[in-house]
Design a protein around this motif. Structure first.
Motif, PDB file in Angstrom:
ATOM      1  N   ALA A 107      16.224 -24.572  12.561  1.00 25.30           N
ATOM      2  CA  ALA A 107      15.937 -23.815  13.783  1.00 25.30           C
ATOM      3  C   ALA A 107      17.178 -23.724  14.661  1.00 25.30           C
ATOM      4  O   ALA A 107      17.487 -22.664  15.220  1.00 25.30           O
ATOM      5  N   THR A 108      17.916 -24.821  14.752  1.00 18.00           N
ATOM      6  CA  THR A 108      19.135 -24.842  15.562  1.00 18.00           C
ATOM      7  C   THR A 108      20.190 -23.911  14.966  1.00 18.00           C
ATOM      8  O   THR A 108      20.864 -23.170  15.694  1.00 18.00           O
ATOM      9  N   GLU A 109      20.345 -23.936  13.656  1.00 17.92           N
ATOM     10  CA  GLU A 109      21.311 -23.050  13.005  1.00 17.92           C
ATOM     11  C   GLU A 109      20.943 -21.583  13.240  1.00 17.92           C
ATOM     12  O   GLU A 109      21.801 -20.753  13.508  1.00 17.92           O
ATOM     13  N   LYS A 110      19.639 -21.280  13.145  1.00 18.98           N
ATOM     14  CA  LYS A 110      19.180 -19.912  13.398  1.00 18.98           C
ATOM     15  C   LYS A 110      19.483 -19.514  14.842  1.00 18.98           C
ATOM     16  O   LYS A 110      19.958 -18.408  15.118  1.00 18.98           O
ATOM     17  N   GLU A 111      19.230 -20.435  15.762  1.00 14.76           N
ATOM     18  CA  GLU A 111      19.492 -20.185  17.182  1.00 14.76           C
ATOM     19  C   GLU A 111      20.988 -19.963  17.418  1.00 14.76           C
ATOM     20  O   GLU A 111      21.378 -19.078  18.188  1.00 14.76           O
ATOM     21  N   ILE A 112      21.809 -20.752  16.750  1.00 17.18           N
ATOM     22  CA  ILE A 112      23.262 -20.610  16.883  1.00 17.18           C
ATOM     23  C   ILE A 112      23.698 -19.233  16.387  1.00 17.18           C
ATOM     24  O   ILE A 112      24.502 -18.551  17.035  1.00 17.18           O
ATOM     25  N   ILE A 113      23.167 -18.818  15.247  1.00 19.75           N
ATOM     26  CA  ILE A 113      23.511 -17.500  14.693  1.00 19.75           C
ATOM     27  C   ILE A 113      23.099 -16.385  15.656  1.00 19.75           C
ATOM     28  O   ILE A 113      23.858 -15.459  15.920  1.00 19.75           O
ATOM     29  N   GLU A 114      21.871 -16.503  16.204  1.00 23.69           N
ATOM     30  CA  GLU A 114      21.388 -15.491  17.142  1.00 23.69           C
ATOM     31  C   GLU A 114      22.239 -15.467  18.414  1.00 23.69           C
ATOM     32  O   GLU A 114      22.574 -14.403  18.932  1.00 23.69           O
TER      33      GLU A 114
ATOM     34  N   LYS B  43      25.346 -16.478  18.698  1.00 27.80           N
ATOM     35  CA  LYS B  43      26.665 -15.948  18.326  1.00 27.80           C
ATOM     36  C   LYS B  43      26.618 -14.424  18.286  1.00 27.80           C
ATOM     37  O   LYS B  43      27.505 -13.752  18.822  1.00 27.80           O
ATOM     38  N   LYS B  44      25.585 -13.858  17.683  1.00 27.63           N
ATOM     39  CA  LYS B  44      25.438 -12.407  17.600  1.00 27.63           C
ATOM     40  C   LYS B  44      25.300 -11.796  18.991  1.00 27.63           C
ATOM     41  O   LYS B  44      25.902 -10.774  19.303  1.00 27.63           O
ATOM     42  N   LYS B  45      24.501 -12.452  19.843  1.00 30.71           N
ATOM     43  CA  LYS B  45      24.297 -11.950  21.203  1.00 30.71           C
ATOM     44  C   LYS B  45      25.619 -11.954  21.972  1.00 30.71           C
ATOM     45  O   LYS B  45      25.960 -10.984  22.648  1.00 30.71           O
ATOM     46  N   ILE B  46      26.362 -13.050  21.866  1.00 33.77           N
ATOM     47  CA  ILE B  46      27.657 -13.142  22.551  1.00 33.77           C
ATOM     48  C   ILE B  46      28.596 -12.059  22.045  1.00 33.77           C
ATOM     49  O   ILE B  46      29.263 -11.377  22.827  1.00 33.77           O
ATOM     50  N   TYR B  47      28.643 -11.870  20.732  1.00 38.68           N
ATOM     51  CA  TYR B  47      29.501 -10.845  20.135  1.00 38.68           C
ATOM     52  C   TYR B  47      29.093  -9.456  20.621  1.00 38.68           C
ATOM     53  O   TYR B  47      29.940  -8.658  21.037  1.00 38.68           O
ATOM     54  N   ASP B  48      27.788  -9.173  20.566  1.00 39.35           N
ATOM     55  CA  ASP B  48      27.294  -7.860  21.001  1.00 39.35           C
ATOM     56  C   ASP B  48      27.600  -7.615  22.479  1.00 39.35           C
ATOM     57  O   ASP B  48      28.010  -6.513  22.867  1.00 39.35           O
ATOM     58  N   ASP B  49      27.402  -8.638  23.303  1.00 37.08           N
ATOM     59  CA  ASP B  49      27.721  -8.519  24.734  1.00 37.08           C
ATOM     60  C   ASP B  49      29.208  -8.253  24.937  1.00 37.08           C
ATOM     61  O   ASP B  49      29.603  -7.420  25.762  1.00 37.08           O
ATOM     62  N   TYR B  50      30.032  -8.972  24.193  1.00 33.15           N
ATOM     63  CA  TYR B  50      31.481  -8.789  24.304  1.00 33.15           C
ATOM     64  C   TYR B  50      31.883  -7.365  23.920  1.00 33.15           C
ATOM     65  O   TYR B  50      32.653  -6.711  24.617  1.00 33.15           O
ATOM     66  N   ILE B  51      31.332  -6.878  22.814  1.00 35.64           N
ATOM     67  CA  ILE B  51      31.640  -5.522  22.356  1.00 35.64           C
ATOM     68  C   ILE B  51      31.183  -4.496  23.394  1.00 35.64           C
ATOM     69  O   ILE B  51      31.894  -3.540  23.694  1.00 35.64           O
ATOM     70  N   GLU B  52      30.009  -4.699  23.944  1.00 30.46           N
ATOM     71  CA  GLU B  52      29.478  -3.776  24.952  1.00 30.46           C
ATOM     72  C   GLU B  52      30.381  -3.754  26.193  1.00 30.46           C
ATOM     73  O   GLU B  52      30.702  -2.685  26.716  1.00 30.46           O
ATOM     74  N   ARG B  53      30.796  -4.941  26.650  1.00 32.75           N
ATOM     75  CA  ARG B  53      31.700  -5.007  27.811  1.00 32.75           C
ATOM     76  C   ARG B  53      33.036  -4.355  27.491  1.00 32.75           C
ATOM     77  O   ARG B  53      33.619  -3.662  28.331  1.00 32.75           O
ATOM     78  N   ALA B  54      33.533  -4.572  26.274  1.00 36.60           N
ATOM     79  CA  ALA B  54      34.804  -3.960  25.866  1.00 36.60           C
ATOM     80  C   ALA B  54      34.689  -2.442  25.862  1.00 36.60           C
ATOM     81  O   ALA B  54      35.597  -1.735  26.320  1.00 36.60           O
ATOM     82  N   LYS B  55      33.578  -1.922  25.351  1.00 37.08           N
ATOM     83  CA  LYS B  55      33.373  -0.469  25.338  1.00 37.08           C
ATOM     84  C   LYS B  55      33.334   0.081  26.762  1.00 37.08           C
ATOM     85  O   LYS B  55      33.911   1.132  27.047  1.00 37.08           O
TER      86      LYS B  55
END
Length: 103
Positions: A28-35, A37-49
């Motif tokens: 569950a923790t690994e799944k949460e970490i992956i999610e 990580k994806k959220k942080i990446y998506d947020d970063y990309i959105e802010r960059a755009k």
């Protein structure tokens, strides 16, 4: 002896349950970490755009201002050259003709 074996079996069962619970928590923790990580990446990309979009708008505005200034300078230079031509046209033609003839 029978009680001792029973206790060992119970302890082993408890240890397996603890291990199983720990493995489930780990998954569950690994799944949460992956999610996350994806959220942080998506947020970063959105802010960059968004940053790129804002920078593009600012750059376009600056380029337009520069173009207007350059256009005004060129127009001013052209007006000056036209005025000089009107003022000196005959002198320049006479000077060119004289240079060609008298070489």
């Amino acid at each position: 002896m029978q009680d001792m074996l029973k206790k060992i079996i119970e302890m082993d069962e408890q240890a397996r349950l603890v291990k199983e619970k720990a493995q489930l928590e780990k998954a569950a923790t690994e799944k949460e970490i992956i999610e996350t990580k994806k959220k942080i990446y998506d947020d970063y990309i959105e802010r960059a755009k968004e940053r790129v979009k804002k920078n593009l708008e600012v750059d376009k505005a600056n380029a337009q201002k520069e173009w207007e200034l350059t256009k005004a300078k060129h127009h001013s230079a052209m007006v000056q050259l036209d005025a000089m031509y009107e003022q000196n046209c005959d002198k320049w033609v006479d000077k060119i003709v004289d240079s060609v003839i008298n070489g």
